[in-house]
Write a protein that holds these residues in place. Structure first.
Motif, PDB file in Angstrom:
ATOM      1  N   GLN A  86       0.823  -1.202   0.000  1.00 11.56           N
ATOM      2  CA  GLN A  86       0.000   0.000   0.000  1.00 11.56           C
ATOM      3  C   GLN A  86       0.864   1.263   0.000  1.00 11.56           C
ATOM      4  O   GLN A  86       0.540   2.255  -0.665  1.00 11.56           O
ATOM      5  CB  GLN A  86      -0.941  -0.007   1.207  1.00 11.56           C
ATOM      6  N   HIS A  90       0.775   4.159  -2.889  1.00  8.20           N
ATOM      7  CA  HIS A  90       0.073   5.418  -2.639  1.00  8.20           C
ATOM      8  C   HIS A  90       0.902   6.548  -2.044  1.00  8.20           C
ATOM      9  O   HIS A  90       0.454   7.699  -2.083  1.00  8.20           O
ATOM     10  CB  HIS A  90      -1.117   5.151  -1.705  1.00  8.20           C
ATOM     11  N   SER A 163      -2.077  -2.025  -5.419  1.00 10.35           N
ATOM     12  CA  SER A 163      -3.024  -1.919  -4.313  1.00 10.35           C
ATOM     13  C   SER A 163      -3.983  -3.098  -4.299  1.00 10.35           C
ATOM     14  O   SER A 163      -4.270  -3.672  -3.249  1.00 10.35           O
ATOM     15  CB  SER A 163      -3.799  -0.605  -4.421  1.00 10.35           C
ATOM     16  N   SER A 166      -2.276  -6.352  -3.287  1.00 11.36           N
ATOM     17  CA  SER A 166      -1.924  -6.381  -1.862  1.00 11.36           C
ATOM     18  C   SER A 166      -2.963  -7.098  -1.013  1.00 11.36           C
ATOM     19  O   SER A 166      -2.638  -7.636   0.055  1.00 11.36           O
ATOM     20  CB  SER A 166      -1.726  -4.963  -1.328  1.00 11.36           C
TER      21      SER A 166
END
Length: 388
Positions: A86, A90, A163, A166
């Motif tokens: 993550q 991000h 993402s 994950s």
């Protein structure tokens, strides 16, 4: 009481995550470079953080797992891996990105160690075969991540793909929570004194040196093959990456053969076959004046490298069963150091003498592995030891 099949499936799932994790950073390097406006030097510094994290995870998992068991450590590692995924996807801060990459690497190193150690522990027979099958899941993960990114690159950004991927770590975490694992082996304090005595064992040191060569061989093929093919055969990067994928496929297929056709072949004979394949593969790669011959060489090299880790880790697991995780930690750390050091050395050789000497380094490593193998066989006296 734990169920061996569920624990084995859990280890395979962990190894799949390790395969995905190990290849992720390289697969999204171009996207990260553009997102943070990085030059080649800055991008290289990011790559150097991942192996440091993996090395750290490989170092600490052994004593902690022997003391506290595999379950808690595996769950924590998966949560760290999710956090790393993550964060890489991000974060807008380069400093935080470096931290997330380290945590990601730490989790990958720990998961790899736990998966191998726990499979060794639950395999009362056929350790080599079970560890070979475990390695197939690594190959699936390593091949799968670039494929997913390639298929979805026109639909989603790399950040979204990472993402989404994950969440596989969270699914794995839920599964790990729901099953029982083998109990801890050391109910007292951390087995540091026993561990120190363990790493003074000559056989374990020899196995570690073999895996030093094995891991570094894999490393130079993974990291320098594309440059070698582009420089020697003047082919495109896409074709070079395709050839590298076939190298991984060759390793996966050979590991499947080890657990099927070669299941009853003794480990020393498997290694002899492996060295022959490695030598033949390097010869094809060196002499290849065409893309098909070079690809054939890479497939043979992948097949030749397939047996090293399963065979040697099987020996470690059987010989040091009371401190298997600590022993695995020692040999895996040594292997990772080999990967890092010889890759750096290969970079110097390529810069000074040319990338053509990739095969020269490979031949030298084969010779070292042959010498180490026969020394280990002599130490273990395979005539009186049952096949692993």
């Amino acid at each position: 009481m734990y169920r061996s099949r569920l624990v084995f499936f859990a280890a395979c799932l962990g190894m799949l995550l390790f395969g995905i994790g190990l290849i992720t950073l390289g697969s999204v390097a171009t996207g990260l470079k553009a997102k943070f406006s990085l030059d080649d030097l800055s991008t290289g510094s990011l790559f150097s953080i991942l192996p440091i994290g993996i090395l750290t995870g490989s170092l600490i998992f052994g004593p902690l797992c022997d003391k506290y068991g595999y379950k808690v450590f595996l769950i924590i590692s998966c949560l760290l891996m999710f956090t790393g995924f993550q964060g890489i996807a991000h974060t807008a801060s380069i400093s935080l990105l470096k931290m997330y990459i380290f945590l990601f690497g730490l989790a990958c190193g720990a998961i790899n160690g736990v998966a191998n150690a726990v499979v060794s522990d639950i395999s009362l027979v056929n350790k080599r075969s079970n560890l070979s099958l475990l390695g197939v899941f690594f190959a699936i993960g390593a091949l799968g991540m670039p494929l997913i990114l390639g298929v979805l690159e026109n639909l989603f950004s790399f950040s979204k793909v990472i993402s989404y991927v994950s969440f596989l770590t969270l699914i794995a975490t839920v599964f790990f929570i729901s099953i029982r694992f083998p109990p801890p082996k050391q109910l007292g304090g951390l087995p540091l004194l026993k561990g120190i005595k363990l790493i003074q064992d000559q056989t374990l040191i020899l196995i570690s040196l073999f895996l030093f060569c094995q891991s570094s061989f894999e490393g130079i093929i993974n990291n320098w093959t594309t440059s070698y093919l582009i420089g020697q055969l003047s082919i495109s990067q896409n074709k070079a990456l395709f050839a590298l994928s076939l190298y991984v496929a060759g390793m996966a297929v050979m590991r499947l053969l080890i657990i099927s056709i070669f299941r009853n072949v003794k480990s020393p004979n498997i290694l002899i076959i492996s060295f022959f394949l490695l030598f033949l593969g390097c010869t094809f790669l060196k002499a290849g004046q065409s893309f098909p011959i070079a690809v054939s060489g890479l497939i043979l090299i992948g097949a030749g490298l397939a047996a090293g880790f399963p065979v040697m880790l099987g020996i470690v697991g059987a010989r040091y069963s009371d401190l298997s995780a600590t022993a695995f930690s020692f040999v895996l750390v040594t292997a990772l150091l080999g990967n890092m050091m010889v890759n750096y050395l290969m970079g110097m050789i390529a810069q000074i003498y040319g990338i053509k000497h990739l095969t020269t380094v490979a031949y030298f490593e084969i010779a070292l592995m042959v010498v180490l193998t026969f020394t280990i066989i002599k130490k273990l006296n395979y005539n009186t030891i049952k096949k692993q």
